[in-house]
Motif scaffolding. Sequence first.
Motif, PDB file in Angstrom:
ATOM      1  N   CYS A  21       0.816  -1.223   0.000  1.00 38.26           N
ATOM      2  CA  CYS A  21       0.000   0.000   0.000  1.00 38.26           C
ATOM      3  C   CYS A  21       0.847   1.270   0.000  1.00 38.26           C
ATOM      4  CB  CYS A  21      -0.930   0.025   1.204  1.00 38.26           C
ATOM      5  SG  CYS A  21      -2.311  -1.099   1.053  1.00 38.26           S
ATOM      6  N   GLY A  22       2.149   1.146  -0.028  1.00 41.17           N
ATOM      7  CA  GLY A  22       3.007   2.321  -0.079  1.00 41.17           C
ATOM      8  C   GLY A  22       3.591   2.751   1.248  1.00 41.17           C
ATOM      9  N   LEU A  78      -1.679  -2.478  12.072  1.00 39.72           N
ATOM     10  CA  LEU A  78      -3.070  -2.347  11.641  1.00 39.72           C
ATOM     11  C   LEU A  78      -3.866  -3.623  11.898  1.00 39.72           C
ATOM     12  CD1 LEU A  78      -5.137  -0.486  10.153  1.00 39.72           C
ATOM     13  CD2 LEU A  78      -4.400  -1.587   8.045  1.00 39.72           C
ATOM     14  N   TYR A  79      -3.212  -4.773  11.874  1.00 41.21           N
ATOM     15  CA  TYR A  79      -3.902  -6.057  11.956  1.00 41.21           C
ATOM     16  C   TYR A  79      -3.729  -6.806  13.271  1.00 41.21           C
ATOM     17  CZ  TYR A  79      -4.193  -5.293   6.997  1.00 41.21           C
ATOM     18  OH  TYR A  79      -4.442  -4.737   5.775  1.00 41.21           O
ATOM     19  N   ILE A  97      -0.740   7.143  10.772  1.00 45.42           N
ATOM     20  CA  ILE A  97      -0.905   7.350   9.342  1.00 45.42           C
ATOM     21  C   ILE A  97      -1.225   5.981   8.750  1.00 45.42           C
ATOM     22  CG2 ILE A  97       0.161   8.129   7.203  1.00 45.42           C
ATOM     23  CD1 ILE A  97       2.142   9.739   9.009  1.00 45.42           C
ATOM     24  N   ALA A  98      -2.468   5.790   8.366  1.00 43.49           N
ATOM     25  CA  ALA A  98      -2.911   4.501   7.843  1.00 43.49           C
ATOM     26  C   ALA A  98      -3.023   4.568   6.329  1.00 43.49           C
ATOM     27  CB  ALA A  98      -4.260   4.113   8.453  1.00 43.49           C
ATOM     28  N   LEU A  99      -2.359   3.642   5.653  1.00 49.80           N
ATOM     29  CA  LEU A  99      -2.414   3.577   4.201  1.00 49.80           C
ATOM     30  C   LEU A  99      -3.217   2.357   3.789  1.00 49.80           C
ATOM     31  CD1 LEU A  99       1.252   4.491   3.272  1.00 49.80           C
ATOM     32  CD2 LEU A  99      -0.742   5.965   3.336  1.00 49.80           C
ATOM     33  N   VAL A 100      -4.151   2.576   2.903  1.00 49.74           N
ATOM     34  CA  VAL A 100      -4.967   1.496   2.363  1.00 49.74           C
ATOM     35  C   VAL A 100      -4.954   1.609   0.842  1.00 49.74           C
ATOM     36  CG1 VAL A 100      -6.426   1.270   4.411  1.00 49.74           C
ATOM     37  CG2 VAL A 100      -7.080   2.860   2.613  1.00 49.74           C
ATOM     38  N   ARG A 106      -4.358  -4.161  -4.656  1.00 51.73           N
ATOM     39  CA  ARG A 106      -3.407  -4.604  -3.642  1.00 51.73           C
ATOM     40  C   ARG A 106      -3.127  -6.093  -3.780  1.00 51.73           C
ATOM     41  NH1 ARG A 106      -1.756  -7.284  -0.026  1.00 51.73           N
ATOM     42  NH2 ARG A 106      -3.571  -8.592  -0.113  1.00 51.73           N
ATOM     43  N   ALA A 107      -4.171  -6.906  -3.989  1.00 50.68           N
ATOM     44  CA  ALA A 107      -3.993  -8.351  -4.135  1.00 50.68           C
ATOM     45  C   ALA A 107      -3.173  -8.677  -5.382  1.00 50.68           C
ATOM     46  CB  ALA A 107      -5.352  -9.047  -4.184  1.00 50.68           C
TER      47      ALA A 107
END
Length: 120
Positions: A21-22, A78-79, A97-100, A106-107
């Motif tokens: 996700c960067g 995050l997980y 800072i959450a990147l999605v 992504r997959a």
Amino acid sequence: MPDRLERPRAPDFLIIGAQRCGTASLFDALMAHPAVVAPPRREIHYFDLRYWRGARWYRRHFTRAPERLSGESSPYYLYHPAAPARVAADLPGVRLIALVRDPIERAWSQHQMNRRTGRE
């Protein structure tokens, strides 16, 4: 003798997010800024895998002058089921800072990386 202005401090920000996700790119860009100082490694994994080491061990990663910002990127925060409570208890003022990313993109990116590295 170390500079008296430098001391162990808590990080100012944590970068979290899914793989591909960067998060690494954002971390590298932030660390290139002169007002930000990098820890010895990008992913410290304290709040998920190394919490048993204790807060003193973790804060030693962020020795810096007070006028500079610091942070880390450990996307798995995050997980991990225990990470949110640990972060809230230990770093109540930290910025997250959450990147999605689009799940399909992504997959696909994950699949391509796994093929390149021989895992798929």
